[in-house]
Design an enzyme around this catalytic site. Structure first.
Site, PDB file in Angstrom:
ATOM      1  CD  GLU A  35      26.620  22.801  67.203  1.00 35.74           C
ATOM      2  OE1 GLU A  35      26.662  21.932  66.324  1.00 35.74           O
ATOM      3  OE2 GLU A  35      27.630  23.217  67.803  1.00 35.74           O
ATOM      4  CB  CYS A 190      42.056  16.556  62.593  1.00 33.58           C
ATOM      5  SG  CYS A 190      41.977  14.921  61.806  1.00 33.58           S
ATOM      6  CB  CYS A 206      46.199   9.262  64.969  1.00 30.19           C
ATOM      7  SG  CYS A 206      45.321   9.494  63.409  1.00 30.19           S
TER       8      CYS A 206
END
Length: 348
Positions: A35, A190, A206
């Site tokens: 991360e 996306c 969406c």
């Protein structure tokens, strides 16, 4: 399970990324390291760095016990080096305060250097299966488009709305998979420009896709022209091929890394070099530009071959003559490492 999560997990089961190195095993240390590395860096770039890092420092305890040069050398090239220093310090604090483990409490995780709410949520969700939302850059883009939210996502009011949606969509079941799935959706479909909406599991619900707003959302950050700085980097190389390096101080860019001595410009380079070694004629190497988030740096590299170290400028903690074989063990800024890797042969 809410419809958003259900459709996303159905897509993930068929198309999600399940072979990333930090997923096998998916323990807290590996999730945390991935991360931090993935902040402002793409997966394809991170994979090699991650594998080298865990090969050398496979556990939180080994990271905590390592010296800073080792950590920065493993990080060298990833940029944003404060991430590495925070990672190192957080590991030491985990040893000092948490029995050598990353805590399972959100507030305790966020109290560690370099771990914000989204990173803490990702660790707790993926490593421990606990229900915590995340809101990294990919997730912001997905939710901004899905809900049709205008305004730059970095603005506090917009970010607050996005956190509410992130929490509402995060399921209590399969939380680890959902967390990976929504990051994957933002990274593979996306995407920032030309998203693959027809392949998206949320295409029919969406708002941005329905209203033709995908090119306009998320709202871009207001433009700001970044300044340009210029300097000369001095490459002092002795007859044995050793290069003079200096360790940068704790402030500013590349803090704590080993770099090259500097001068204000090419004209000032010879005088600056003479304060460090006996040198002959300079040789100008190709100039280059390195772009930081807040300014551009125009660099003029000046090579001084056959430099003879001055007795008054001996090796010390923040200055040393290094052979090519020693460079790999040092934390070097990426453009400096590239420059050193591509030096011409020593002139006769």
């Amino acid at each position: 399970m809410n419809p958003f999560a259900r459709e996303l997990l159905r897509w993930y089961d068929h198309h999600g990324r399940k072979d990333l190195p930090w997923q096998h095993p998916r323990d807290a240390y590996r999730v945390w390291l991935s991360e931090i590395m993935l902040q402002q860096t793409q997966v394809v770039t991170v994979i090699g760095y991650f594998q080298r890092f865990v090969q050398r420092l496979p556990t939180l305890a080994s990271l905590a016990a390592a010296d800073e040069d080792t950590v920065l050398a493993l990080w060298s090239g990833l940029g944003y080096y404060r991430r590495a220093r925070f990672l190192h310090r957080a590991a030491q604090l985990c040893v000092e305060r948490h029995g050598g483990e990353l805590p399972r409490d959100l507030d305790a995780l966020m109290a560690l250097p370099g771990i914000g709410r989204s990173t803490a949520g990702a660790i707790l969700a993926q490593a421990y299966g606990l229900r915590h939302p995340i809101l990294d850059g990919n997730v912001k883009r997905v939710l901004t488009r899905y809900h049709g939210i205008a305004g730059h996502p970095g603005e506090s009011a917009v970010e607050k709305r996005l956190w509410i949606h992130a929490d509402g969509h995060t399921p209590a079941e399969r939380t680890a998979d959902y967390t990976q799935a929504i990051m994957d959706l933002g990274a593979t479909l996306c995407i920032r420009s030309k998203p693959a909406c027809l392949l998206c599991p949320h295409a029919t619900t969406c708002v941005a896709h329905r209203d033709g707003l995908t090119a306009m959302l998320p709202t871009a950050k207001p433009g700001k022209k970044i300044p340009t700085r210029a300097l000369a980097m001095l490459l002092l190389r002795d007859a044995q091929g050793r290069i003079l390096l200096e360790k940068r101080g704790p402030q500013g860019v590349w803090s704590g890394l080993w770099s090259l001595p500097e001068a204000t410009d090419a004209e000032a380079a010879p005088a600056a070099a003479l304060r460090l070694a006996r040198v002959g004629q300079p040789d100008a190497l190709p100039a280059f530009t390195h772009v930081f988030s807040h300014y551009r740096l125009d660099v003029s590299p000046i090579l001084f071959d056959h430099a003879a170290p001055l007795a008054a400028v001996a090796d010390r903690d923040d200055r040393r003559w290094c052979s090519p074989g020693e460079l790999a063990a040092l934390g070097l800024p990426a453009p400096v490492r590239t420059l050193l890797d591509n030096l011409p042969e020593i002139s006769p």
